[in-house]
Design an enzyme around this catalytic site. Sequence first.
Site, PDB file in Angstrom:
ATOM      1  N   LYS A 176       0.865  -1.180   0.000  1.00  0.00           N
ATOM      2  CA  LYS A 176       0.000   0.000   0.000  1.00  0.00           C
ATOM      3  C   LYS A 176       0.899   1.227   0.000  1.00  0.00           C
ATOM      4  CE  LYS A 176      -3.957   2.142   2.281  1.00  0.00           C
ATOM      5  NZ  LYS A 176      -3.484   3.516   1.996  1.00  0.00           N
TER       6      LYS A 176
ATOM      7  N   PHE B 274      -2.182   0.227 -10.384  1.00  0.00           N
ATOM      8  CA  PHE B 274      -2.625  -0.975  -9.670  1.00  0.00           C
ATOM      9  C   PHE B 274      -3.947  -1.527 -10.172  1.00  0.00           C
ATOM     10  CE2 PHE B 274      -3.468   2.592  -6.582  1.00  0.00           C
ATOM     11  CZ  PHE B 274      -4.847   2.683  -6.762  1.00  0.00           C
TER      12      PHE B 274
ATOM     13  N   ARG C 161     -17.073   0.998  -2.351  1.00  0.00           N
ATOM     14  CA  ARG C 161     -16.435   0.046  -1.449  1.00  0.00           C
ATOM     15  C   ARG C 161     -16.546  -1.374  -1.988  1.00  0.00           C
ATOM     16  NH1 ARG C 161     -13.009   2.885   1.679  1.00  0.00           N
ATOM     17  NH2 ARG C 161     -14.030   4.798   2.369  1.00  0.00           N
TER      18      ARG C 161
ATOM     19  N   LYS D 236      -7.380  -3.539   2.750  1.00  0.00           N
ATOM     20  CA  LYS D 236      -6.133  -2.892   3.163  1.00  0.00           C
ATOM     21  C   LYS D 236      -5.728  -3.412   4.536  1.00  0.00           C
ATOM     22  CE  LYS D 236      -8.620   1.202   4.861  1.00  0.00           C
ATOM     23  NZ  LYS D 236      -8.794   2.664   4.735  1.00  0.00           N
TER      24      LYS D 236
END
Length: 300
Positions: free
Chosen positions: A64, A140, A210, A216
Amino acid sequence: MTHYCRVISTTTLSLLLLLLTISPYTKAVEKPHIQKSLSFSKGAIKKQPEQNSDDISHYYVSEKLDGMRGYWNGTQLISRGGNLIKTPMWFTQNWPQTPMDGELWLGRNTFQLLMSCIKRRPIVEDQQSSCWANVRFMVFDLPKYNHPFSKRVQQMQRVIQNTKSHYLQMIAQEHLPTLAALNSKLNTVIAMQGEGLMLHLASAYYQVGRNKALLKLKRFDDAEATVIAYTEGKGKYIGMMGALQVKTEQGVVFKIGSGFSDDERKNPPAIGSIITYKFNGLTQAGVPRFARFWRIKRAE
């Protein structure tokens, strides 16, 4: 009266032109429709089909990055808030028409340097002396490539290989067999001053908003709040800010008194500004536990 109005009009126009010149962003035509992650938990992993709590092999794992989210719509680089990000002309030269979701990144623990570069005006077009020479757009995902993430990973690799740009790269994606291996990977990233990990279910499609298939994993939670007041410092902080009083989007008001440098206490975030803070879960009343200041909110 006519002359006075003309002066005001001319002055106002000059100020507007100045703001447009110094602003790092210009409002885009359309806010990008992007997917967002949820926080990792063993429960989230167990809910996925054909898996158990020790099997995460169906996920791709990547670092991340602590940068600025960006969306390449095929012709322009846009922030998650829908603003055009002004870059040197050479930075996006030869980029494909393929929409790409990614992160502007300068390196680990360099967020403030990155934001200073993005906001710097005028833009330096000379590659040798421009701060943009060290920035990369780390891709990504491919929002418009309507295939499972495993296929999108392969397509991203092809896109990067076929693009002649030093400033366009892909975030490394890998498979890990167990939660123990995942925890070891997280420890390594944190030790190198990284922020955490992202887990993406291989069979998942890109989903705006979402997405339960995008998780994460960090050592702490973080959120945003608006500064509404200050409290005065005591002891060695007399004459400086002691704590911020902030308010969350949910209306929860609390104080943040740690995480500040002496310079930040002397020059605290302005009333009305939005800050990001770290915390470790919530109390039963919904107040963040062990809240500490992290930084001024990243640009939208």
